[in-house]
Design an enzyme around this catalytic site. Structure first.
Site, PDB file in Angstrom:
ATOM      1  CE  LYS A  12      -3.974  -1.609   2.723  1.00 51.38           C
ATOM      2  NZ  LYS A  12      -4.720  -1.346   3.954  1.00 51.38           N
ATOM      3  CG  ASP A  69      -9.844  -1.184   6.780  1.00 57.03           C
ATOM      4  OD1 ASP A  69      -8.849  -1.612   7.402  1.00 57.03           O
ATOM      5  OD2 ASP A  69     -10.857  -1.867   6.587  1.00 57.03           O
ATOM      6  CB  SER A  70      -8.619  -1.468   0.962  1.00 56.51           C
ATOM      7  OG  SER A  70      -7.316  -1.724   1.437  1.00 56.51           O
ATOM      8  CG  PHE A 152      -0.512  -5.856  -1.545  1.00 60.98           C
ATOM      9  CD1 PHE A 152      -0.414  -4.723  -2.324  1.00 60.98           C
ATOM     10  CD2 PHE A 152      -1.556  -5.923  -0.614  1.00 60.98           C
ATOM     11  CE1 PHE A 152      -1.313  -3.674  -2.193  1.00 60.98           C
ATOM     12  CE2 PHE A 152      -2.459  -4.880  -0.463  1.00 60.98           C
ATOM     13  CZ  PHE A 152      -2.337  -3.752  -1.262  1.00 60.98           C
ATOM     14  NE  ARG A 181      -4.482   0.964  -0.926  1.00 61.68           N
ATOM     15  CZ  ARG A 181      -4.597  -0.292  -1.390  1.00 61.68           C
ATOM     16  NH1 ARG A 181      -3.988  -0.656  -2.497  1.00 61.68           N
ATOM     17  NH2 ARG A 181      -5.309  -1.189  -0.744  1.00 61.68           N
TER      18      ARG A 181
HETATM   19  P1  IMP Z   1      -6.329  -3.584   5.590  1.00 63.76           P
HETATM   20  O1  IMP Z   1      -6.932  -2.514   4.767  1.00 63.76           O
HETATM   21  O2  IMP Z   1      -4.911  -3.273   5.961  1.00 63.76           O
HETATM   22  O3  IMP Z   1      -7.164  -4.022   6.721  1.00 63.76           O
HETATM   23  O4  IMP Z   1      -6.140  -4.856   4.665  1.00 63.76           O
HETATM   24  C1  IMP Z   1      -7.089  -5.232   3.778  1.00 63.76           C
HETATM   25  C2  IMP Z   1      -6.681  -6.502   3.066  1.00 63.76           C
HETATM   26  O5  IMP Z   1      -7.385  -6.498   1.836  1.00 63.76           O
HETATM   27  C3  IMP Z   1      -5.198  -6.599   2.700  1.00 63.76           C
HETATM   28  O6  IMP Z   1      -4.440  -7.303   3.627  1.00 63.76           O
HETATM   29  C4  IMP Z   1      -5.254  -7.348   1.403  1.00 63.76           C
HETATM   30  O7  IMP Z   1      -5.292  -8.718   1.653  1.00 63.76           O
HETATM   31  C5  IMP Z   1      -6.566  -6.909   0.814  1.00 63.76           C
HETATM   32  N1  IMP Z   1      -6.351  -5.796  -0.113  1.00 63.76           N
HETATM   33  C6  IMP Z   1      -6.612  -4.479   0.080  1.00 63.76           C
HETATM   34  N2  IMP Z   1      -6.247  -3.768  -0.985  1.00 63.76           N
HETATM   35  C7  IMP Z   1      -5.750  -4.655  -1.860  1.00 63.76           C
HETATM   36  C8  IMP Z   1      -5.176  -4.498  -3.158  1.00 63.76           C
HETATM   37  O8  IMP Z   1      -5.027  -3.418  -3.716  1.00 63.76           O
HETATM   38  N3  IMP Z   1      -4.779  -5.637  -3.749  1.00 63.76           N
HETATM   39  C9  IMP Z   1      -4.914  -6.862  -3.173  1.00 63.76           C
HETATM   40  N4  IMP Z   1      -5.404  -7.060  -1.963  1.00 63.76           N
HETATM   41  C10 IMP Z   1      -5.824  -5.944  -1.314  1.00 63.76           C
END
Ligand code: IMP
Length: 201
Positions: A12, A69-70, A152, A181
């Site tokens: 990220k 957060d995604s 990732f 994002r």
């Molecule tokens: P957090 O936003 O750090 O809670 O993580 C969200 C999870 O969603 C990440 O660990 C990834 O597994 C997944 N994720 C979020 N954005 C992406 C992306 O752009 N590509 C692939 N996986 C994503």
């Protein structure tokens, strides 16, 4: 002008850095200033989790903080893993375990029902307590097999709308033009343009 990006996820961080090139904003990596960011990400919504991370970072550093957060929402799985994307399959699971679990649950799902989207909610927290939220969505489909090595998380199984390759095959430059994002970040950049002037920062 500096802002801290409140995440330990290097994938990220690289994307945010690339999107903010030329914006006049320097992105501080929390690790480079010893910020550990021990935040419970068990909020009910992405906005809640993003706000927790941004608040923790602004409180500790006193610098404008951005957090995201995604997650991936798969229609055939009732929106799973969604807000649980990072914790899907439990503690100790890897990115590979997580995307394999999705592929496994979708073995019988035909092409037309493999629709999915990545969603990203960003929170920008100001030292004076102000908070601003931005959201970006990228529609696509779940591939039948993992493909590619860039990026990732779920990148190897996500094919964005209008493409036949996965995010992991398309690479960072293309991903950063169309991703959830990148879409949220463009709104952040627009906001920062107006923010920088009246505050003189
Ligand atoms: P957090 O936003 O750090 O809670 O993580 C969200 C999870 O969603 C990440 O660990 C990834 O597994 C997944 N994720 C979020 N954005 C992406 C992306 O752009 N590509 C692939 N996986 C994503």
């Amino acid at each position: 002008m500096k802002l801290v990006f409140a995440s330990r996820n290097e994938g990220k961080l690289a994307e945010v850095r690339q999107c903010l090139v030329g914006s006049g904003w320097q992105v501080i990596d929390p690790a480079s200033i010893g910020l550990t960011l021990d935040v419970q990400e068990d909020g009910k919504t992405m906005a809640e989790n993003a706000a927790r991370k941004a608040r923790a970072a602004v409180r500790t550093t006193g610098v404008l903080a951005l957090a995201d957060d995604s997650g991936l929402e798969v229609d055939a799985l009732g929106g799973d893993p969604g807000v649980h994307s990072a914790r899907y399959c439990g503690q100790g699971a890897t990115d590979i375990d997580r995307y394999r679990a999705i592929l496994h649950r979708m073995v019988e799902v035909p092409e037309e029902k493999r629709t999915a989207r990545f969603r990203c909610v960003m929170c920008l927290a100001e030292p004076d307590g102000g908070e601003h939220f931005f959201e970006g969505v990228c529609e696509g489909r779940i591939a039948h097999h993992a493909r590619g090595s860039s990026g990732f998380g779920y990148d190897p199984i996500f094919v964005p709308e209008g493409f036949s390759m996965t995010f992991a095959e398309l690479g960072l430059d293309t991903k950063n033009r169309i991703s959830h994002r990148a879409r949220a970040l463009h709104q952040v950049i627009e906001f920062l343009r107006t923010y920088a002037q009246p505050h003189g920062r």
